[in-house]
Design an enzyme around this catalytic site. Structure first.
Site, short mmCIF file in Angstrom:
data_model
loop_
_atom_site.label_atom_id
_atom_site.label_comp_id
_atom_site.label_asym_id
_atom_site.label_seq_id
_atom_site.Cartn_x
_atom_site.Cartn_y
_atom_site.Cartn_z
NE ARG A 174 -3.87 0.63 2.59
CZ ARG A 174 -4.21 0.34 3.37
NH1 ARG A 174 -4.56 -0.19 4.97
NH2 ARG A 174 -5.02 1.84 3.03
CB CYS A 226 -2.16 3.47 9.49
SG CYS A 226 -4.07 4.01 10.85
#
Length: 269
Positions: A174, A226
């Site tokens: 990611r 995050c």
């Protein structure tokens, strides 16, 4: 007592307990598990309903405002001098999210149960289906605003106006831009380093690893983020446990940033 993490066998039996079990893919599971059996005296805090304000447009799990959080604490009957033990299913990010929020609100005696619900059962904590009722408290909260940063603060870091290390706590694919299951664009905030929070997991516990100590500098400000402010909290908590003092969280996270500013792709820095 430890700074943040405590094992079930070292806990005070007279403390307050908070059940934060949750599943990001099955958002009803935490409440179901609580209803099926929880530690006696534990209140339930749901990630979506209690620890986030999903009506806000600040990423996928926006932080509730101070008034909402104070209402949650008071409804739960918490006092500043309580020893508060927070558990989830173990080695997850939900107890650390609740711990961070309590720390943000100035609670000095909140701890994450390392090992989670099953570890508490194993050492003899009673399990019940009875929902406890506590007298509502009245709190004069001393907010720790210094540990929360906003999007503009991140921009200042990228532009070199503020010296800090950005840590992206998501999975490497990611971060690199190869895969993105939630947000509209894959990648990371420019200048950020990557440290996948799952590297901290050891069975049902979160542990300090040599790899995170090598990755994250101890002599400057560190800002962890995050996707939406959930899995950044284990990294923050572990660094705090390891003695890092100058820590912040960009709670809105990548899911907020990607809607406003350019991103970067590529391998881990």
């Amino acid at each position: 007592m430890p700074n943040i993490f405590v094992t079930a066998d070292k806990m005070e039996r007279t403390g307050r307990f908070i059940d934060t079990r949750f599943d990001l893919k099955n958002t009803d599971l935490g409440r179901t598990l609580y209803d099926e059996g929880h530690i006696e005296g534990a209140v339930f805090w749901d990630l979506n309903e209690d620890l986030s304000d999903l009506t806000k447009d600040e990423g996928r799990h926006p932080l509730p405002d101070k008034k909402q959080l104070q209402s949650l604490f008071e409804k739960s009957g918490l006092q500043y001098d309580d020893a508060i033990y927070i558990y989830d299913q173990g080695a997850a990010a939900f107890a650390t999210r609740a711990w961070w929020i309590l720390n943000y609100a100035g609670f000095k005696h909140a701890y994450v149960v390392n090992g989670g619900f099953e570890a508490m059962k194993d050492v003899g904590f009673s399990v019940t289906t009875e929902v406890p009722v506590f007298q509502k408290s009245t709190l004069d909260l001393q907010w720790n605003d210094d540990i929360l940063v906003k999007r503009q603060d991140i921009l200042h870091i990228i532009e070199g106006k503020r010296k800090a290390t950005l840590i992206d706590a998501r999975a490497a694919d990611r971060y690199s831009g190869e895969f993105e299951p939630f947000d509209k664009v894959a990648g990371h905030i420019p200048t950020a380093k990557n440290y996948d929070w799952e590297q901290l997991r050891d069975g049902t516990k979160l542990v300090i690893t040599s790899s995170i100590l090598q990755k994250v500098p101890k002599d400057e400000e560190v800002v962890v983020y995050c996707g939406s402010g959930v899995t950044a909290t284990p990294v923050y908590a572990i660094l705090k446990e390891a003695g890092y003092d100058n820590l912040k969280i960009y709670m809105a996270g990548y899911s907020d940033w990607v809607n406003h500013h350019p991103i970067a792709t590529g391998e881990n820095q």
